[in-house]
Design a protein around this motif. Structure first.
Motif, PDB file in Angstrom:
ATOM      1  N   ALA A   1     -25.661 -26.863 -31.315  1.00  0.00           N
ATOM      2  CA  ALA A   1     -24.351 -26.313 -31.650  1.00  0.00           C
ATOM      3  C   ALA A   1     -23.691 -27.026 -32.818  1.00  0.00           C
ATOM      4  N   ALA A   2     -24.326 -28.065 -33.332  1.00  0.00           N
ATOM      5  CA  ALA A   2     -23.827 -28.783 -34.507  1.00  0.00           C
ATOM      6  C   ALA A   2     -25.020 -29.367 -35.249  1.00  0.00           C
ATOM      7  N   ASN A   3     -24.810 -29.679 -36.510  1.00  0.00           N
ATOM      8  CA  ASN A   3     -25.910 -30.119 -37.368  1.00  0.00           C
ATOM      9  C   ASN A   3     -26.241 -31.594 -37.124  1.00  0.00           C
ATOM     10  N   VAL A   4     -27.434 -31.841 -36.557  1.00  0.00           N
ATOM     11  CA  VAL A   4     -27.923 -33.212 -36.387  1.00  0.00           C
ATOM     12  C   VAL A   4     -29.239 -33.401 -37.135  1.00  0.00           C
ATOM     13  N   HIS A   5     -29.572 -32.444 -37.987  1.00  0.00           N
ATOM     14  CA  HIS A   5     -30.870 -32.409 -38.655  1.00  0.00           C
ATOM     15  C   HIS A   5     -30.856 -33.275 -39.909  1.00  0.00           C
ATOM     16  N   SER A   6     -31.961 -33.934 -40.150  1.00  0.00           N
ATOM     17  CA  SER A   6     -32.109 -34.676 -41.401  1.00  0.00           C
ATOM     18  C   SER A   6     -33.231 -34.039 -42.213  1.00  0.00           C
ATOM     19  N   GLY A   7     -33.045 -33.961 -43.497  1.00  0.00           N
ATOM     20  CA  GLY A   7     -34.039 -33.330 -44.348  1.00  0.00           C
ATOM     21  C   GLY A   7     -33.729 -31.872 -44.576  1.00  0.00           C
ATOM     22  N   GLU A   8     -34.633 -31.197 -45.268  1.00  0.00           N
ATOM     23  CA  GLU A   8     -34.406 -29.797 -45.624  1.00  0.00           C
ATOM     24  C   GLU A   8     -34.745 -28.874 -44.453  1.00  0.00           C
ATOM     25  N   TRP A   9     -34.177 -27.676 -44.522  1.00  0.00           N
ATOM     26  CA  TRP A   9     -34.507 -26.611 -43.575  1.00  0.00           C
ATOM     27  C   TRP A   9     -35.498 -25.680 -44.259  1.00  0.00           C
ATOM     28  N   SER A  10     -36.672 -25.534 -43.686  1.00  0.00           N
ATOM     29  CA  SER A  10     -37.684 -24.712 -44.348  1.00  0.00           C
ATOM     30  C   SER A  10     -38.467 -23.890 -43.344  1.00  0.00           C
ATOM     31  N   LEU A  11     -39.023 -22.789 -43.851  1.00  0.00           N
ATOM     32  CA  LEU A  11     -39.833 -21.864 -43.066  1.00  0.00           C
ATOM     33  C   LEU A  11     -41.236 -21.810 -43.648  1.00  0.00           C
ATOM     34  N   PRO A  12     -42.278 -21.777 -42.798  1.00  0.00           N
ATOM     35  CA  PRO A  12     -43.640 -21.670 -43.317  1.00  0.00           C
ATOM     36  C   PRO A  12     -43.893 -20.278 -43.877  1.00  0.00           C
ATOM     37  N   CYS A  13     -44.691 -20.182 -44.892  1.00  0.00           N
ATOM     38  CA  CYS A  13     -45.009 -18.877 -45.479  1.00  0.00           C
ATOM     39  C   CYS A  13     -46.093 -18.182 -44.668  1.00  0.00           C
ATOM     40  N   GLY A  14     -45.985 -16.868 -44.635  1.00  0.00           N
ATOM     41  CA  GLY A  14     -46.959 -16.073 -43.916  1.00  0.00           C
ATOM     42  C   GLY A  14     -46.344 -14.758 -43.473  1.00  0.00           C
ATOM     43  N   VAL A  15     -47.111 -14.019 -42.675  1.00  0.00           N
ATOM     44  CA  VAL A  15     -46.680 -12.703 -42.206  1.00  0.00           C
ATOM     45  C   VAL A  15     -46.823 -12.656 -40.688  1.00  0.00           C
ATOM     46  N   VAL A  16     -45.766 -12.206 -40.016  1.00  0.00           N
ATOM     47  CA  VAL A  16     -45.786 -11.967 -38.574  1.00  0.00           C
ATOM     48  C   VAL A  16     -45.568 -10.477 -38.350  1.00  0.00           C
ATOM     49  N   VAL A  17     -46.468  -9.863 -37.612  1.00  0.00           N
ATOM     50  CA  VAL A  17     -46.296  -8.472 -37.191  1.00  0.00           C
ATOM     51  C   VAL A  17     -46.195  -8.493 -35.674  1.00  0.00           C
ATOM     52  N   ASP A  18     -45.107  -7.958 -35.155  1.00  0.00           N
ATOM     53  CA  ASP A  18     -44.838  -8.165 -33.738  1.00  0.00           C
ATOM     54  C   ASP A  18     -44.129  -6.962 -33.121  1.00  0.00           C
ATOM     55  N   ARG A  19     -44.410  -6.738 -31.864  1.00  0.00           N
ATOM     56  CA  ARG A  19     -43.748  -5.695 -31.074  1.00  0.00           C
ATOM     57  C   ARG A  19     -43.986  -6.017 -29.604  1.00  0.00           C
ATOM     58  N   PRO A  20     -43.124  -5.539 -28.706  1.00  0.00           N
ATOM     59  CA  PRO A  20     -43.305  -5.854 -27.290  1.00  0.00           C
ATOM     60  C   PRO A  20     -44.350  -4.970 -26.623  1.00  0.00           C
ATOM     61  N   ARG A  21     -45.003  -5.519 -25.629  1.00  0.00           N
ATOM     62  CA  ARG A  21     -45.970  -4.751 -24.849  1.00  0.00           C
ATOM     63  C   ARG A  21     -45.265  -3.737 -23.964  1.00  0.00           C
ATOM     64  N   PHE A  22     -44.133  -4.110 -23.351  1.00  0.00           N
ATOM     65  CA  PHE A  22     -43.419  -3.232 -22.421  1.00  0.00           C
ATOM     66  C   PHE A  22     -41.990  -3.006 -22.901  1.00  0.00           C
ATOM     67  N   GLY A  23     -41.471  -1.842 -22.596  1.00  0.00           N
ATOM     68  CA  GLY A  23     -40.100  -1.512 -22.967  1.00  0.00           C
ATOM     69  C   GLY A  23     -39.066  -2.072 -22.012  1.00  0.00           C
ATOM     70  N   TRP A  24     -39.458  -2.362 -20.751  1.00  0.00           N
ATOM     71  CA  TRP A  24     -38.542  -2.950 -19.765  1.00  0.00           C
ATOM     72  C   TRP A  24     -38.988  -4.384 -19.541  1.00  0.00           C
ATOM     73  N   ARG A  25     -38.218  -5.321 -20.072  1.00  0.00           N
ATOM     74  CA  ARG A  25     -38.509  -6.748 -19.935  1.00  0.00           C
ATOM     75  C   ARG A  25     -37.266  -7.379 -19.333  1.00  0.00           C
ATOM     76  N   GLY A  26     -37.234  -7.395 -18.000  1.00  0.00           N
ATOM     77  CA  GLY A  26     -35.979  -7.644 -17.341  1.00  0.00           C
ATOM     78  C   GLY A  26     -35.902  -8.919 -16.538  1.00  0.00           C
ATOM     79  N   CYS A  27     -34.659  -9.269 -16.219  1.00  0.00           N
ATOM     80  CA  CYS A  27     -34.381 -10.372 -15.311  1.00  0.00           C
ATOM     81  C   CYS A  27     -33.182  -9.981 -14.460  1.00  0.00           C
ATOM     82  N   LEU A  28     -33.341 -10.063 -13.144  1.00  0.00           N
ATOM     83  CA  LEU A  28     -32.215  -9.848 -12.234  1.00  0.00           C
ATOM     84  C   LEU A  28     -31.503 -11.172 -12.008  1.00  0.00           C
ATOM     85  N   LEU A  29     -30.185 -11.139 -12.067  1.00  0.00           N
ATOM     86  CA  LEU A  29     -29.369 -12.290 -11.712  1.00  0.00           C
ATOM     87  C   LEU A  29     -28.427 -11.872 -10.587  1.00  0.00           C
ATOM     88  N   ASP A  30     -28.542 -12.555  -9.468  1.00  0.00           N
ATOM     89  CA  ASP A  30     -27.716 -12.300  -8.289  1.00  0.00           C
ATOM     90  C   ASP A  30     -26.430 -13.114  -8.411  1.00  0.00           C
TER      91      ASP A  30
END
Length: 545
Positions: free
Chosen positions: A118-147
């Motif tokens: 919730a606050a910046n405690v990072h040292s150094g640069e913020w970076s993302l690795p290069c590449g390609v991600v292709v993604d989609r879910p296997r199921f349309g209902w991915r649920g959790c019940l909370l009582d």
């Protein structure tokens, strides 16, 4: 800089490339119409964790640092996305708003655990690795019940739980709002439901055979404005909130408020114990109309296309003994008391259909005549779900033998309140929502799966954290990732090296892989371990809800 082998759930495909994209104060973010929620969320979390404003680009979008586009034709499928990271730009093409949000979640994971703070405690640069991600879910209902009926969860903790589901790319929060032990939703037409039904005199501690309880009042409820806020908050994160009002059993909190709805007229307290309760609704016109009116307010607050009517664990002793119920059966042309169960649920399902909604019911509903469009939640095992699919009904798989998060997660001697089946992290990961005996022709009827957090023995958000995590992480991969892509050893590595640090950063008090911390134990509180025996679809084995 992290690499793509840190991601949870496992994406469909990843193609790494050389280089990195560095984020700094000059990094911009542009979003297509439909991706604004994902952009707002990304600016909010990275603004807090990294101090990055990510302002809109003032030049052509092709030159933007991060670009979120919506193009269903170019994306891999509903809720899917294609993420390409180069040294010059980050480009997301998503099928819809949810896909854009999941791509943003992937970016956050790639930035490392500090991006979850919730606050910046990072040292150094913020970076993302290069590449390609292709993604989609296997199921349309991915649920959790909370009582939230057995133990109330304050609104801020509920919103936090929504964030945790979203972080794992789950898209359904099934909110169990009513039960014998509490009524948690304001119903303006019937104010005593919360005035009386929202609190109880005490709570049973652990699993005991007597009627003792701790004598400590417990309660709480959500106003309709609160619930609209939760719904809107969840929708911004791709989550549909499915409300449940359980009928005709698990209703003692309602009967405490309005005893005329019952079969005996006896004045009752909100129940302080756990288990299956014989106090159920009368099948009278008055009781049916009362709950139809309740569901009218439910659908006004919750835009979900699906509403749960419950239907589980309904002892029919009071119906069998009642002359009034026998007369009622004659009026309805019913010959068996059990037919009243299906009849009552049909009245609710048909009222929901009048509002353009579909009813979801626990698998006891499948034992009788079901209206068209009803969804069956197969909880006592998988057999009821297989049979319902064969009969042409959609199914959500949630068998207690495999996906109940309140069940004990180890044989560890310090495991707190060990109830239910032994369901380890590995057991969760090995579960598959498509049963081996399911006819391939009916696989499309399985909408997905849902894990359950029943809270008889989970009396605080800390206890919910302990029960849910890290097993919920394994479940998330089960319902998102392709079956053939799942690898337990690799999941355990990603969990230990990358994902548990994220949960630490979020403040999740999960169960350590080696066993509970001292303050997570509950010495002297009895549990009720059970053997893993597959029940038939016609018998209830839980007896603890």
């Amino acid at each position: 800089m992290t690499s793509f082998d840190c991601l949870v759930p496992q994406p469909v495909t990843v193609t790494p490339a050389e280089g990195a994209f560095v984020l700094d104060s000059r990094t911009t973010l542009v979003a297509d119409p439909g991706a604004e929620a994902a952009a707002r969320w990304l600016r909010r979390v990275l603004g807090a964790a990294a101090g990055l404003a990510l302002p809109p680009s003032t030049v052509d979008t092709a030159a933007a640092g991060i670009e979120l586009r919506i193009d269903p034709d170019a994306a891999p499928g509903p809720e899917g996305y294609r993420l390409e990271i180069t040294p010059a730009a980050v480009r997301v093409v998503a099928a819809d708003a949810s896909g854009a949000f999941y791509a943003a979640q992937t970016l956050r994971q790639l930035l490392g655990a500090d991006a979850f703070r919730a606050a910046n405690v990072h040292s150094g640069e913020w970076s993302l690795p290069c590449g390609v991600v292709v993604d989609r879910p296997r199921f349309g209902w991915r649920g959790c019940l909370l009582d939230v009926a057995r133990h109330f969860m304050p609104k801020d903790a509920l919103l936090r739980f929504v964030d945790l589901l979203a972080a794992h790319k789950l898209n359904v929060l099934h909110l169990h709002l009513t039960d014998d032990q509490g009524w948690r939703m304001e119903i303006k037409r019937y104010p005593r439901l919360t005035e009386v039904g929202a609190w109880r005199h005490g709570s049973r501690v652990g699993w005991r055979l007597d009627d003792s309880h701790d004598g400590r009042p417990h309660g709480g409820y959500y106003t309709q404005a609160d619930l609209r806020e939760v719904v809107a908050y969840a929708a911004e994160r791709g989550i549909t909130v499915v409300p449940e009002v359980d009928v005709p059993g698990h209703v003692q909190a309602a009967l405490a408020a309005y005893p005329e709805l019952g079969n005996t007229g006896e004045r009752l307290d909100v129940w302080p114990l756990w288990g299956v309760n014989e106090n159920i609704l009368s099948p009278s016109d008055a009781a049916v109309k009362f709950f139809q009116n309740v569901f009218d307010e439910v659908v006004d607050v919750f835009p979900s296309p699906v509403v749960c009517v419950g239907g589980d664990e309904v002892p029919m002793v009071q119906w069998e003994r009642s002359p009034d119920v026998r007369r009622r059966m004659g009026e309805l042309g019913l010959s068996e008391v059990a037919e009243l169960h299906s009849w009552f649920l049909r009245q609710m399902a048909e009222r929901l259909a009048d509002h353009g909604r579909r009813a979801l019911g626990w698998d006891e509903m499948a034992e009788g005549e079901m209206p068209e469009g009803v969804i069956v939640a197969s909880w006592r095992g998988e057999e009821a779900g297989v049979l319902a699919a064969a009969r042409g009904h959609d199914v959500v798989m949630c068998p207690e033998q495999h996906v109940y998060l309140d069940h004990r997660q180890a044989e560890h001697p310090d495991e707190p309140v060990p109830v239910g089946f032994l369901s380890t992290l590995q057991d969760f990961y090995r579960y598959d929502p498509l049963p081996a005996d399911l006819d391939p022709a009916t696989e499309h009827r399985v909408l997905g799966a849902q894990t359950q957090v029943w809270t008889e023995h989970l009396d605080s958000p800390r206890r919910v954290d302990y029960a849910a995590f890290p097993r919920l992480v394994a479940f998330a991969e089960v319902v998102w990732s392709p079956r053939q892509a799942r690898d337990l050893a690799d999941f355990e590595r990603r969990l230990a090296e990358h994902h548990l640090p994220r949960l630490d950063a979020l403040g999740v008090e999960y169960r350590p892989l080696t066993g509970p911390r001292p303050w997570q134990t509950r010495p002297g509180v009895p549990g009720r371990p059970r053997a893993r025996v597959q029940p038939s679809s016609g018998t209830s084995s839980q007896q603890t809800r």
